[in-house]
Design a protein around this motif. Structure first.
Motif: not given
Length: 473
Positions: A275, A185, A302-303, A294-295, A306, A297-298, A188
């Motif tokens: 964040i 996190v 990945t989300a 997070v989703e 996490i 950003w990636s 990202l």
């Protein structure tokens, strides 16, 4: 052989009473962990990643980009708190934690009040954390929040019945996963920074989510948010509860407390800053949807990863908090806080060296609390944590007087400046808390005082005699 002491008329405790396992006292806990095991367990109780994903989102809603500065200020205050716990935890090593330290130094009544405050904290925090697990499992399944929380508490209770050394390594593995999640996190967030670093120096809060308007964060709101920040960092003090199960506790406790605070602060604060900088705008930050960020950003995978790591982190936190709370209840039985049948039950230790009845007393009500609205309890817990820190700081001021002046203990630098400053800070923080939370905490203290007056005070020779088990340091 047990060494007994007659209570002083002033109700101030004599020098620590040291008991072995003879004479009908509860069986002693087993010494099995050192600095590494103690740090793994204690850091798992602080559970910085759980705080990051369960407590920090609410702080974003209240403090906006001021969340990171609030956590930094709280971490600085916690250094002083850690010094206090290190000194008292090595001077008075006991599974009773704060109540044994305060009771030994400031008298039975103050020790009893601290026991009630500390027990309320360790009883309520695990369900609060456990209820957050459903949100982080939604990427793979739809689960009911309350039932998921109750399942976490039951699992934590079962784990708490096992050997402490085994739990240290199991929680260590879980802790590793949550550290990895926090690191991802942080990476990202920094890699997708949308906000200027100035937003951390001049923080803003959302005043109208629909219009997207913001205002500078006012100092009063920042101070009011300090209780939540202290709550997010709370847990490094768990080391003092494990003092009777640590090898050479006079040295191990202080090292564990300080290592845990340092590591936990980094794991919590660095991703929070990331964040804050990575959120597209203040409105997105205030929503507190970290997995959604997070989703963005990636990707979804990945989300999902996490989310699973955080679910494990929450289970991890539940296990260690149940262990912590069971040791407090066990110690209260050894110190004869209850009618004798209850003392005998709470003092029972299983073949793994775990106080099994006390563990059930911690875990089962925690599972039931998952079906109760716990919103207000979050505020009350913040007040209780600040009150605990205040009383511990007061105890440090008397820790270098009389027979305790020459006691074997780790001694903090800059005494008495640090505890005096900490006392002033905690009083200020408490004055800025919601009246409702202060009233509930005050009512809890009133009930504790009534139990003291009606039951404990008239039985001073046989009840609430705080004892310390012999150590091998």
């Amino acid at each position: 052989m047990a060494v007994e002491s007659t209570p002083l008329p002033s109700e101030t405790l004599p020098p620590p009473v040291v008991l072995d396992d003879a004479g009908g006292a509860p069986a002693p806990l087993k010494r099995s962990i050192g600095v590494v095991g103690g740090t793994l367990l204690t850091l798992s109780c602080l559970t910085p990643a759980s705080s990051l994903f369960v407590i920090v989102p609410g702080m974003f809603a209240d403090l906006g980009s001021g969340t990171s500065p609030a956590l930094v200020v709280a971490a600085v205050l916690c250094v002083g708190v850690a010094f206090c716990y290190s000194e008292l935890g090595t001077l008075v090593p006991s599974a009773g934690g704060e109540y044994a330290m305060v009771g030994t130094l400031m008298g039975r009544f103050m020790g009893w009040l601290v026991f009630v405050i500390a027990t309320a904290v360790v009883m309520v925090v695990p369900p609060i954390m456990a209820l957050g697990i459903a949100e982080y499992l939604t990427s793979i399944a739809t689960v009911d929040t309350m039932w998921a929380g109750a399942a976490v508490m039951i699992l934590a209770t079962i784990m708490g019945l096992l050997d402490l050394r085994a739990n240290a390594w199991v929680t260590g593995v879980f802790l590793g996963l949550e550290v990895v999640a926090a690191a991802i996190v942080a990476f990202l967030g920094f890699a997708n920074a949308h906000q200027s670093a100035s937003t951390l120096v001049k923080p803003e809060v959302v005043t109208d989510a629909a219009a997207g308007t913001t205002d500078p964060l006012k100092m009063g709101l920042l101070i009011a948010g300090m209780a939540g920040a202290l709550f997010a960092l709370q847990g490094f003090s768990t080391a003092v509860y494990l003092a009777e199960e640590m090898e050479n506790p006079r040295r191990t406790v202080s090292r564990t407390v300080l290592w845990t605070l340092g590591l936990g602060g980094v794991i919590l604060i660095v991703p929070t800053i990331a964040i804050s900088l990575g959120a597209p705008d203040q409105a997105s930050l205030a929503e507190g949807d970290i997995l959604g960020l997070v989703e963005g950003w990636s990707n979804h995978g990945t989300a999902t990863f996490i989310g699973l790591c955080i679910a494990l982190a929450i289970v991890n936190a539940g296990v260690v908090m149940v262990i912590q709370g069971s040791r407090v209840i066990y110690a209260s039985a050894r110190d004869r806080a209850w009618p004798e049948p209850i003392n005998r039950a709470f003092g029972k230790v299983n073949r793994f060296g775990s106080p099994w009845v006390s563990t059930l007393v911690m875990g089962v009500p925690g599972a039931l609390l998952c079906f109760v609205n716990l919103d207000i309890l979050g505020e009350v817990t913040g007040v209780a944590v600040a009150a605990l820190y205040l009383i511990v700081a007061l105890a440090v001021l008397v820790a270098r007087r009389g027979v305790h002046k020459s006691g074997r203990a780790w001694r903090m630098p800059l005494w008495p400046v640090i505890p005096v400053l900490l006392i002033a800070a905690m009083i200020y923080v408490l004055t800025e808390q919601p009246v409702r939370a202060l009233e509930i905490t005050g009512g809890m203290m009133l009930m504790a005082a009534l139990y003291w007056v009606l039951y404990l005070r008239s039985r001073q020779e046989t009840r609430w005699n705080i004892k310390l088990m012999a150590d091998d340091s």
